[in-house]
Design a protein around this motif. Sequence first.
Motif, short mmCIF file in Angstrom:
data_model
loop_
_atom_site.label_atom_id
_atom_site.label_comp_id
_atom_site.label_asym_id
_atom_site.label_seq_id
_atom_site.Cartn_x
_atom_site.Cartn_y
_atom_site.Cartn_z
N ALA A 60 20.59 25.95 33.72
CA ALA A 60 20.48 25.61 32.30
C ALA A 60 21.54 24.59 31.89
O ALA A 60 21.26 23.63 31.16
CB ALA A 60 20.61 26.88 31.45
N ALA A 61 22.77 24.78 32.37
CA ALA A 61 23.84 23.83 32.06
C ALA A 61 23.54 22.45 32.62
O ALA A 61 23.74 21.42 31.94
CB ALA A 61 25.17 24.35 32.60
N LEU A 62 23.04 22.39 33.85
CA LEU A 62 22.71 21.10 34.46
C LEU A 62 21.58 20.41 33.72
O LEU A 62 21.65 19.20 33.46
CB LEU A 62 22.33 21.31 35.92
N VAL A 63 20.54 21.16 33.37
CA VAL A 63 19.40 20.57 32.67
C VAL A 63 19.81 20.06 31.30
O VAL A 63 19.46 18.95 30.89
CB VAL A 63 18.26 21.61 32.56
N GLY A 71 19.61 10.99 27.04
CA GLY A 71 19.33 10.61 25.67
C GLY A 71 20.36 9.65 25.10
O GLY A 71 20.00 8.65 24.46
N SER A 72 21.64 9.93 25.34
CA SER A 72 22.68 9.04 24.83
C SER A 72 22.60 7.67 25.48
O SER A 72 22.80 6.64 24.82
CB SER A 72 24.05 9.67 25.06
N ALA A 73 22.29 7.62 26.78
CA ALA A 73 22.18 6.34 27.48
C ALA A 73 20.98 5.53 26.97
O ALA A 73 21.09 4.31 26.74
CB ALA A 73 22.05 6.56 28.98
N GLY A 89 7.88 7.72 29.15
CA GLY A 89 6.80 8.50 29.74
C GLY A 89 7.21 9.39 30.89
O GLY A 89 6.35 9.94 31.59
N VAL A 90 8.53 9.59 31.11
CA VAL A 90 8.95 10.38 32.26
C VAL A 90 8.54 11.83 32.12
O VAL A 90 8.10 12.46 33.10
CB VAL A 90 10.48 10.25 32.47
N SER A 91 8.62 12.41 30.92
CA SER A 91 8.25 13.81 30.74
C SER A 91 6.75 14.01 30.94
O SER A 91 6.32 14.97 31.59
CB SER A 91 8.66 14.31 29.35
N ALA A 92 5.95 13.10 30.39
CA ALA A 92 4.50 13.20 30.56
C ALA A 92 4.12 13.02 32.03
O ALA A 92 3.26 13.74 32.55
CB ALA A 92 3.80 12.16 29.70
N GLY A 93 4.77 12.06 32.71
CA GLY A 93 4.47 11.86 34.13
C GLY A 93 4.87 13.04 34.98
O GLY A 93 4.11 13.47 35.86
N ALA A 94 6.06 13.59 34.74
CA ALA A 94 6.50 14.76 35.49
C ALA A 94 5.61 15.96 35.18
O ALA A 94 5.29 16.76 36.08
CB ALA A 94 7.95 15.08 35.15
N LEU A 240 16.13 9.06 36.54
CA LEU A 240 16.35 9.92 37.70
C LEU A 240 16.81 11.32 37.27
O LEU A 240 16.26 12.33 37.72
CB LEU A 240 17.38 9.29 38.63
N ILE A 241 17.80 11.39 36.39
CA ILE A 241 18.30 12.70 35.98
C ILE A 241 17.30 13.42 35.07
O ILE A 241 17.19 14.65 35.11
CB ILE A 241 19.68 12.59 35.30
N THR A 242 16.54 12.66 34.28
CA THR A 242 15.52 13.30 33.45
C THR A 242 14.41 13.89 34.30
O THR A 242 13.94 15.00 34.04
CB THR A 242 14.93 12.28 32.45
N SER A 243 13.98 13.17 35.32
CA SER A 243 12.94 13.67 36.21
C SER A 243 13.39 14.95 36.92
O SER A 243 12.62 15.89 37.07
CB SER A 243 12.57 12.60 37.24
N ALA A 244 14.66 14.97 37.36
CA ALA A 244 15.18 16.17 38.01
C ALA A 244 15.20 17.35 37.05
O ALA A 244 14.86 18.47 37.42
CB ALA A 244 16.58 15.89 38.55
N ALA A 245 15.60 17.10 35.80
CA ALA A 245 15.65 18.17 34.80
C ALA A 245 14.26 18.70 34.48
O ALA A 245 14.03 19.92 34.41
CB ALA A 245 16.34 17.67 33.54
N VAL A 246 13.30 17.79 34.28
CA VAL A 246 11.94 18.21 33.95
C VAL A 246 11.29 18.93 35.12
O VAL A 246 10.56 19.92 34.94
CB VAL A 246 11.09 17.00 33.51
#
Length: 327
Positions: A60-63, A71-73, A89-94, A240-246
Amino acid sequence: MLVAGLVVLAVLLLGALIGPYHLPPKDVLRLIALGLSGQETSGPQATVLFNIRLPRVLAAALVGAALAVAGSAYQVTFRNPLVSPDILGVSAGAGLGAVLGIFLGLPVLAIQGLSFASGLGTVALVMLVGRAVGGRAETLPLVLCGIAIGALAGAGISLLKVLADPDDQLPAMTFWLLGSLAGIQRGDVWLIVPPMLLGLVPLFLLRWRIGVLAMGEDEAKALGVDTRRLRWLVIGSATLITSAAVAAAGTIGWIGLMVPHMARLAIGARFDRVLPMSLILGAGLMVLIDTLARSIATTEVPLGVLTAVIGAPVFLVLLARRNTGWS
């Protein structure tokens, strides 16, 4: 920032304490101390703490940290405070990759891998199409292509949900799309750490240059920043980090949009300060939300539901404070 870090440590400890199986604080601290010293731990308390509770808290902390940093970037890169990590579209693609994996009956690890690859592939497609149709413009074509290709991925998700088995596959798809860390195990944490580090390290090393992007294209170039190359690097790292989190937790909204605003209100608008503060606040907030998700009801509440219920009012309050001079 030091105070925020100490609060997050307290939140992590709280997340390790709370759950259906009661773990006294002194036993938790003792087991953690034994584990850090390399001594062997055994018994039901150690099993619950090290195999179930701590992996979920750490995930949870990592995600949360990943979504907040992304988001800040993105907000600085696109110079838009309303941008969130799924803008391209990373969330929709994942999500499409995960739903396809569930539809095909793949194991959990394969579903996560397909989700991760699909998220990266979607953004890569957005970037290729954006460069092909955008001409000299760089930002707006990317956003528009992200919206269009994200809509196509959403249509694919809807089609697979229609075709899925309503008794087995459809509930799994729905629950995953709403976000959950219920299936996280110790090995899953180690799987999501490498891609997150690979994306986080460039953002932190280049945070001074990334902050210059907020000044505008001409000003950044005048200061010697290669804005085009830096923008692609930021987009790639954040994706990259968003895809890992999703891939690990499903689709979770609001964290990447709300937390950077909280960080700016707490520590100012300088990106070199906002980035680490976003990481700290995102990790703490996500652990709190996940702890609520598994403790406020007999049935676990999806994370996406809680982030929306908590995030929307908090975001409105933050906007009110900013516009009325409360802060």
